[in-house]
Scaffold this motif. Structure first.
Motif, PDB file in Angstrom:
ATOM      1  N   ARG A 100       0.658  -1.134   0.094  1.00 24.94           N
ATOM      2  CA  ARG A 100      -0.179   0.041   0.128  1.00 24.94           C
ATOM      3  C   ARG A 100       0.847   1.204  -0.025  1.00 24.94           C
ATOM      4  O   ARG A 100       0.232   2.312  -0.041  1.00 24.94           O
ATOM      5  N   SER A 101       2.097   1.232  -0.104  1.00 30.21           N
ATOM      6  CA  SER A 101       3.120   2.265  -0.067  1.00 30.21           C
ATOM      7  C   SER A 101       3.579   2.782  -1.133  1.00 30.21           C
ATOM      8  O   SER A 101       3.544   1.938  -2.222  1.00 30.21           O
ATOM      9  N   ASP A 102       4.227   3.826  -1.077  1.00 32.42           N
ATOM     10  CA  ASP A 102       5.052   4.304  -2.391  1.00 32.42           C
ATOM     11  C   ASP A 102       4.258   4.234  -3.684  1.00 32.42           C
ATOM     12  O   ASP A 102       4.796   4.154  -4.764  1.00 32.42           O
ATOM     13  N   GLY A 103       2.895   4.704  -3.534  1.00 40.48           N
ATOM     14  CA  GLY A 103       1.990   5.161  -4.863  1.00 40.48           C
ATOM     15  C   GLY A 103       1.411   3.757  -5.141  1.00 40.48           C
ATOM     16  O   GLY A 103       0.788   3.778  -6.398  1.00 40.48           O
ATOM     17  N   LYS A 122     -11.493  -7.449   5.278  1.00 37.10           N
ATOM     18  CA  LYS A 122     -12.198  -6.203   5.105  1.00 37.10           C
ATOM     19  C   LYS A 122     -12.955  -6.623   3.877  1.00 37.10           C
ATOM     20  O   LYS A 122     -12.717  -7.543   2.939  1.00 37.10           O
ATOM     21  N   ARG A 123     -13.971  -6.165   3.665  1.00 35.21           N
ATOM     22  CA  ARG A 123     -14.750  -6.283   2.355  1.00 35.21           C
ATOM     23  C   ARG A 123     -14.131  -5.803   1.165  1.00 35.21           C
ATOM     24  O   ARG A 123     -13.313  -4.854   0.926  1.00 35.21           O
ATOM     25  N   GLY A 124     -13.891  -6.839   0.082  1.00 36.20           N
ATOM     26  CA  GLY A 124     -13.146  -6.722  -0.977  1.00 36.20           C
ATOM     27  C   GLY A 124     -11.696  -7.124  -0.740  1.00 36.20           C
ATOM     28  O   GLY A 124     -10.724  -6.818  -1.464  1.00 36.20           O
ATOM     29  N   GLU A 160     -11.300  -2.214  -3.542  1.00 38.84           N
ATOM     30  CA  GLU A 160     -10.883  -3.538  -3.245  1.00 38.84           C
ATOM     31  C   GLU A 160      -9.874  -3.078  -2.085  1.00 38.84           C
ATOM     32  O   GLU A 160      -9.529  -2.080  -1.758  1.00 38.84           O
ATOM     33  N   SER A 161      -9.347  -4.264  -1.319  1.00 42.35           N
ATOM     34  CA  SER A 161      -8.476  -4.157  -0.195  1.00 42.35           C
ATOM     35  C   SER A 161      -7.588  -5.234  -0.065  1.00 42.35           C
ATOM     36  O   SER A 161      -7.793  -6.301  -0.596  1.00 42.35           O
TER      37      SER A 161
END
Length: 308
Positions: free
Chosen positions: A145-148, A164-166, A158-159
């Protein structure tokens, strides 16, 4: 075909449809007609992109997630052209599930597929043990989830977080189950084509509905995945309709076109029939129609280029 010629051809087709009695009040204002034609041209160019890729030599570097040249769509074309439909289909799934971010493009897929530079989550590995990939994503979610690194605009809900959902891990596991229930991607596609008696449109329909078991793949995800499978020539399937019943933007666009307003009271079955009639003349395909109508209805009297 250049843009001017293509626009002229589309205008001629729309006029021919009107002369045949097709009612399209949504494009009676000249600016609405101009905008729809422009959106159709953009959609045709997007759909034709894969054909353009296929017409050129694709470098093997495109398949390597440890190389900055990595591109999942070009990689899928390369694998298909080298007889590996399994890896090609898996890369198409990844490209649809994660999407292409406007700023960092395929970075999230590149780093997930390439195990953040330490390996390869290829189809043989994942199909053998999808839970291993889910666990790896869970352990590396903060890096991913880091650096763009991020999902594309159409997949922004989405996750990468378990529970979590997705949750991506659950989506991948359900996709693997969908495919391996038949043995392989080739087996899955061939089974549905055989069930359809070789009819590519009926086969698309059967695959579309069977894909209900893939989590988080609604109308757009299923439609985009299967049309890409078709364009990369992994399976001989053709979109038989726009699946408006489950749509939002394309449904509003079809109602605007045929009813003069985005909330026009026209049954989706009738809308599908009229889209089929339009395609019979324009010959652009259902993906172009649903995509252009979706973008057109956002600003029907003013052309805005949509990238994602």
């Amino acid at each position: 075909m250049n843009r001017v010629t293509l626009e002229k051809q589309l205008r001629s087709g729309l006029s021919a449809l009107e002369q045949q009695g097709m009612q399209m009040p949504g494009i009676q204002p000249p600016e609405n007609r101009d905008t729809l034609v422009a959106q159709m041209v953009d959609s045709i160019r997007r759909v034709d992109y894969v054909s353009t890729v296929r017409s050129r030599k694709v470098s093997k570097n495109r398949t390597n997630p440890h190389d900055n040249a990595f591109d999942p769509v070009r990689a899928a074309v390369w694998h298909q052209q080298h007889g590996n439909n399994e890896e090609a289909s898996w890369l198409i799934f990844l490209s649809i599930h994660f999407g292409k971010a406007l700023d960092t493009e395929w970075l999230l897929i590149k780093d997930l597929y390439g195990c953040l530079g330490t390996g390869l989550w290829d189809w043989p590995t994942v199909s053998h043990d999808p839970l291993a990939l889910s666990n790896w994503i869970s352990q590396n979610q903060h890096i991913l989830r880091s650096d763009g690194r991020k999902f594309g605009n159409h997949r922004k809900y989405e996750s990468l977080t378990p529970g979590k959902r997705g949750w991506t891990g659950a989506v991948i596991e359900s996709y693997v189950d969908w495919v391996t229930e038949h043995g392989s991607h080739d087996d899955l596609f061939n089974d549905k084509i055989n069930d359809a008696g070789g009819d590519p449109r009926l086969a698309f329909n059967k695959l579309y509905h069977s894909m209900d078991m893939v989590k988080r793949f609604g109308r757009t995800g299923k439609f985009d995945y299967l049309t890409m499978i078709s364009k990369v020539r992994i399976a001989n399937i053709i979109a038989d309709q726009a699946y408006l019943r489950e749509a939002t933007g394309p449904l509003r666009g079809a109602k605007l076109l045929f009813g003069g307003g985005t909330s026009a009271n026209i049954p989706h079955v009738r809308l599908e029939q009229m889209l089929s009639e339009i395609d019979g003349v324009l010959q652009v395909g259902m993906q172009v129609l649903e995509d252009s109508l979706c973008n057109w209805q956002k600003t029907p009297g003013r052309y805005v280029q949509f990238r994602g």
